[in-house]
Each structure stands twice: as C-alpha cells, then as structure tokens.
Design an enzyme around this catalytic site. Structure first.
Site, mmCIF file in Angstrom:
data_model
loop_
_atom_site.group_PDB
_atom_site.id
_atom_site.type_symbol
_atom_site.label_atom_id
_atom_site.label_comp_id
_atom_site.label_asym_id
_atom_site.label_seq_id
_atom_site.Cartn_x
_atom_site.Cartn_y
_atom_site.Cartn_z
ATOM 1 N N ASP A 12 3.533 -3.292 5.147
ATOM 2 C CA ASP A 12 2.744 -3.145 6.381
ATOM 3 C C ASP A 12 3.600 -3.207 7.640
ATOM 4 O O ASP A 12 3.147 -3.678 8.687
ATOM 5 C CB ASP A 12 1.649 -4.233 6.473
ATOM 6 C CG ASP A 12 0.813 -4.290 5.218
ATOM 7 O OD1 ASP A 12 0.460 -3.211 4.723
ATOM 8 O OD2 ASP A 12 0.530 -5.395 4.737
ATOM 9 N N LYS A 15 5.505 1.654 8.639
ATOM 10 C CA LYS A 15 6.297 2.778 8.113
ATOM 11 C C LYS A 15 5.596 4.105 8.321
ATOM 12 O O LYS A 15 6.230 5.117 8.600
ATOM 13 C CB LYS A 15 6.559 2.586 6.612
ATOM 14 C CG LYS A 15 7.395 1.383 6.281
ATOM 15 C CD LYS A 15 7.622 1.243 4.790
ATOM 16 C CE LYS A 15 6.378 0.896 4.003
ATOM 17 N NZ LYS A 15 5.844 -0.455 4.248
ATOM 18 N N GLY A 39 -0.979 1.307 2.029
ATOM 19 C CA GLY A 39 -1.888 1.808 3.055
ATOM 20 C C GLY A 39 -1.069 2.184 4.266
ATOM 21 O O GLY A 39 -0.583 1.322 4.982
ATOM 22 N N HIS A 40 -0.840 3.463 4.452
ATOM 23 C CA HIS A 40 -0.047 3.922 5.590
ATOM 24 C C HIS A 40 -0.982 4.481 6.656
ATOM 25 O O HIS A 40 -1.772 5.373 6.389
ATOM 26 C CB HIS A 40 0.962 4.990 5.159
ATOM 27 C CG HIS A 40 2.066 4.427 4.324
ATOM 28 N ND1 HIS A 40 2.990 5.198 3.684
ATOM 29 C CD2 HIS A 40 2.395 3.146 4.042
ATOM 30 C CE1 HIS A 40 3.843 4.412 3.030
ATOM 31 N NE2 HIS A 40 3.488 3.176 3.238
ATOM 32 N N GLN A 224 5.181 -0.286 0.358
ATOM 33 C CA GLN A 224 5.348 -1.749 0.384
ATOM 34 C C GLN A 224 6.666 -2.107 1.101
ATOM 35 O O GLN A 224 7.098 -1.367 1.964
ATOM 36 C CB GLN A 224 5.280 -2.358 -1.030
ATOM 37 C CG GLN A 224 3.901 -2.322 -1.648
ATOM 38 C CD GLN A 224 3.607 -1.031 -2.389
ATOM 39 O OE1 GLN A 224 4.448 -0.510 -3.090
ATOM 40 N NE2 GLN A 224 2.418 -0.512 -2.247
HETATM 41 P P1 IMP Z 1 -0.442 -5.140 -6.239
HETATM 42 O O1 IMP Z 1 0.633 -4.244 -5.770
HETATM 43 O O2 IMP Z 1 -1.815 -4.634 -5.962
HETATM 44 O O3 IMP Z 1 -0.252 -5.551 -7.670
HETATM 45 O O4 IMP Z 1 -0.328 -6.512 -5.394
HETATM 46 C C1 IMP Z 1 0.787 -7.395 -5.524
HETATM 47 C C2 IMP Z 1 1.157 -8.007 -4.198
HETATM 48 O O5 IMP Z 1 1.688 -6.990 -3.344
HETATM 49 C C3 IMP Z 1 -0.022 -8.607 -3.427
HETATM 50 O O6 IMP Z 1 0.446 -9.713 -2.699
HETATM 51 C C4 IMP Z 1 -0.421 -7.502 -2.472
HETATM 52 O O7 IMP Z 1 -1.076 -7.999 -1.341
HETATM 53 C C5 IMP Z 1 0.949 -6.933 -2.131
HETATM 54 N N1 IMP Z 1 0.896 -5.524 -1.710
HETATM 55 C C6 IMP Z 1 0.741 -4.446 -2.482
HETATM 56 N N2 IMP Z 1 0.768 -3.318 -1.744
HETATM 57 C C7 IMP Z 1 0.950 -3.706 -0.472
HETATM 58 C C8 IMP Z 1 1.097 -2.996 0.767
HETATM 59 O O8 IMP Z 1 1.080 -1.766 0.836
HETATM 60 N N3 IMP Z 1 1.274 -3.764 1.866
HETATM 61 C C9 IMP Z 1 1.346 -5.119 1.822
HETATM 62 N N4 IMP Z 1 1.234 -5.812 0.695
HETATM 63 C C10 IMP Z 1 1.029 -5.119 -0.446
#
Ligand code: IMP
Length: 424
Positions: A12, A15, A39-40, A224
């Site tokens: 977040d 990017k 989420g971009h 991420q």
């Molecule tokens: P998962 O990727 O859904 O398995 O989540 C694993 C961890 O990564 C959690 O803490 C999510 O909140 C975090 N996470 C996954 N995708 C994002 C992102 O795009 N932005 C911020 N945190 C993320």
C-alpha cells in the site's frame, strides 16, 4: 529502458500511482506476483480506479498488459475488472496477455483461506481471504494445482477437478466441519472462464524476451511490499509470494540484469494491514491522524490500516536486498499539520543499536525503535510542482531519509492525482 517498481514497506505504498505515471513511457506493463489480494489505486481527473489483478498500467490505452507465471489469477475478479474498464471505454482486447503457467484461484481456495483464518482465532495472519495462501500451497504441492493452460482441455480438467474437490471436501469436513463444495459447480465456472479468457492465454516468457530483443520498454510492477515477502519478510505474517524486488525474475522469467532500474516506493510513514510485528506503530492519536488524513483503509478489504512512523531500518533492508536505485516517497502531504515527525534510524535490541533489519520475528519482537525527531510543517503541499516549492522542514525531512536509506528520492507524491507528483 526496463524498470521495476517495488514496494519497500508492508504494501500500500502508492505503487499504483507511480506505475501509472511511469507507464506513459512504457510499451508493456507486467504484473509478476501475488493475486487479487493487491489493491492498486489510480486517480485520473477525479475518477478512481481500484485494480486488483490487472496491471496498473492497463488504464492507459495502447499499453500491452502482461500477467505472468507467478501470479495467482482469480478469474472472477479479473473478468470483473476487464468489464469495469470496458464500461469506461478502456478495452483490453488484443493487449492483455496471461501466462499459461499462472495458477488459477478457485472457490475452494477462498473457502479454505476463510476457514483456516477463522479457526486460528487470535493467531490468524489477517489475510485478505482472497485464497492466495491456499492457491500457492497447491502450486508448491503440485498434485492438486490448476493452471491457466488447463482451461484449454476441459475434458481433462473435469476429471481432475473431481479428484481435487473430493480431496478438499475431506479436509473441509474433517478439520472444519464445513459444508462440501460441488465439483460440477467449479467446473461450470471453469467452462465460462475458458470461453472468456482463452484468447488472452499464452507463453508470456517468450513474449517478454522477444519484446526485449525488439527494444520494447517494459515496466515490471510488484504487488504488496518487501516486508510481506514469503522468504525475506516478517514470516509468518507475510503473503505467499516473493513480493520483494527479488521476486521479479522468478515471477516472469526475465533476469534482473535485463532491468535497467529498480525503483522502490515508500510512504512518508509506515502502514500495515493484518497481524504481525510493526516496530514504529503508533496505536494512538498520531496513528489516527495519519489514518484519517491518508485515507488509510484497505483497497481490497476496507480494513483500517495500522499506522506508524517512517522506519528507515526496514526500508534500508528492502533497498539492500532489492539493489534499489532510487525511491519514490509518496503521501508526503499526509504528514502536513503534525508538529513533530519521527523517523526510526535504528533499532535497539538487547541494549545494542543495529541498523540492519532483523527479518526474524523473534528478534524483531525485541527491537525498540530509536527515533530522530524533526519539526513538521503546516503548509498545504497539493500545489507544489518542484522540490523547492516544498516547505524547508519537508525538504529537510526528505534529505534526512535519503541519508539514512542511502539512495536518492527522485519522485515525491503530494496528493492522489497524477499531476500531484514532484520529479527531482
Ligand atoms: P494474503 O496475501 O491475503 O494471504 O495476506 C497475508 C498478509 O499480507 C496479510 O497481512 C495481508 O493484510 C497482507 N497483504 C496482502 N496483500 C496486501 C496488499 O496488497 N497490501 C497490503 N497488505 C497486503
């Protein structure tokens, strides 16, 4: 010129906006890791686009968008995004390529993600429930994986889904006492995915290498951030892909030496969603000020993000392992109005100061931040076009961060719009 944009914090970082701007000078934009957990957000003339799977560059017409092998593709989300852009007259026809080797996220992955998180209670990871972990687990486990290429042979896929769903249902019943899922329903969805997605499915590695040979300019877009990397982040509170710069080569089959520039993206503070260590977290009025002013709520899940001070120890680590050439510092405007601003320049662990990030959560749990405090500024930044337009205290804040992370900050974000960006 090929560049790679990568988050240097816990995701977040902003990017989407940087990618959208740099895509103007690119022929191809590549998404190489993660899935619909990302989420971009891109804001153009007041129109907000929230993308989860399509590369952020897809909003610009004429740019070829590529989703490569290490992305886990949720076809429901992808088709919805293609449809949403179509409604705004942005078409992906003939300019979207999806790797035949990318893995498919199916409904049982999302169900498994949810059931597991619920069963873990206070020990949950706080995932996005997008089925990311279970889909990558099936990829590594191999026997029950489904790839995009499997949509080409529906007869074979039907038989395979029977076996997989039978196995998944045994787990759902035994571990979670949950209702079974229907293999026929999953197959029917796959048939419709095949109808709509087959024209996009191809060998993206071949496409990328041919494009490089033909002198095309490629922008690689990481999802991420480095601290969420499965191998180099704050395990187990991470995502299931290589979300640092190191994931780029594996994620798309292009070696890092073919990339001219790695650009890291940070916010002027730190946020994190989900559980896990966060040394500079401000679970207080400062954190709330940042959350409100920076609209720090998840693009994918709407969850409030945890907020804290800029952590130069964590960012330096991300710069080091990613061989980052320059940095984009976003959301500087969010800090406007704070009287004093802290920057974490070191950690104290067992009485000793360190500036090298301990990427092991047991050691990280013992780290307390050592801050350098600088004065804030009150002036609105939204209209600043040049570094010299920024208040003197904001300039000093940026220079101090540069000294700590040892790479130049060449892009500064002062608002959500494309035009609210300073290039140095
Ligand atoms: P998962 O990727 O859904 O398995 O989540 C694993 C961890 O990564 C959690 O803490 C999510 O909140 C975090 N996470 C996954 N995708 C994002 C992102 O795009 N932005 C911020 N945190 C993320």
């Amino acid at each position: 010129m090929n560049s790679c944009i990568v988050g240097l914090q816990w995701g977040d970082e902003g990017k989407g906006k940087v990618i959208d701007i740099l895509a103007e000078h690119s022929d191809i934009v590549v998404r190489y890791n993660g899935g619909a957990n990302a989420g971009h957000t891109v804001v153009i003339d007041g129109n907000k686009f929230a993308l989860h799977l399509l590369p952020s560059g897809s909003i610009r017409p004429n740019i070829v968008c590529v989703i490569t092998n290490a992305v886990v593709v949720d076809p429901d989300t992808l088709l919805k995004e293609i449809e949403t852009l179509a409604q705004k007259n942005i078409t992906l026809t003939k300019r979207l390529l999806i790797s035949e080797n990318a893995h498919v996220v199916l409904d049982y992955h999302k169900k498994e993600d949810q059931l597991r998180e619920e069963s873990l209670g206070k020990d949950k990871i706080g995932t996005t429930i997008r089925g990311i972990g279970p889909c990558y687990a099936d990829k590594v486990g191999r026997s029950y994986a489904v790839r995009m290429a499997d949509l080409r042979d529906l007869k074979k896929l039907k038989a395979r889904l029977q076996t997989i769903v039978e196995y998944k249902n045994k787990i759902f019943a035994a571990l979670y006492n949950a209702e079974p899922i229907s293999a026929d329903e999953i197959f029917d969805k796959c048939k419709s995915y095949a109808d709509k997605l087959l024209p996009f499915i191809t060998d993206t590695t071949e496409f990328l290498h041919k494009s490089i040979a033909n002198g095309k300019s490629i922008l690689f877009e990481g999802a991420q951030g480095t601290m969420l990397d499965i191998d180099h982040g704050t395990f187990p509170y991470v995502t299931s892909s290589n979300s640092s710069a190191l994931g780029m080569s594996i994620g798309c089959g292009v070696p890092a030496k073919m990339v001219d520039k790695f650009i890291g993206v940070v916010k002027a503070y730190t946020t994190r969603v989900g559980a896990g260590p966060f040394p500079t977290e401000q679970d207080n009025e400062v954190g709330q000020y940042i959350r409100d002013k920076g609209h720090e709520y998840g693009t994918t899940t709407g969850r409030p993000r945890r907020c804290g001070w800029f952590d130069a120890v964590a960012v330096s680590y991300a710069v080091t392992i990613g061989a980052i050439d320059s940095v984009a510092l976003m959301h500087l405007d969010t800090l406007t109005g704070l009287k004093k601003i802290n920057i974490c320049r070191a950690y104290k662990i067992n009485g000793k100061e360190t500036t090298f990030f301990p990427a092991n959560i047991d050691r990280l749990a013992q780290a307390s931040p050592v801050y350098e405090t600088v004065p804030g500024w009150d002036d609105a930044l939204a209209e600043a076009n040049d570094f010299n337009d920024l208040p003197a205290n904001a300039q000093s804040f940026i220079r101090l961060i540069e000294e700590m992370i040892k790479v130049p900050i060449t892009i500064i974000g002062v608002g959500p719009e494309r035009k609210q960006t300073i290039f140095r």
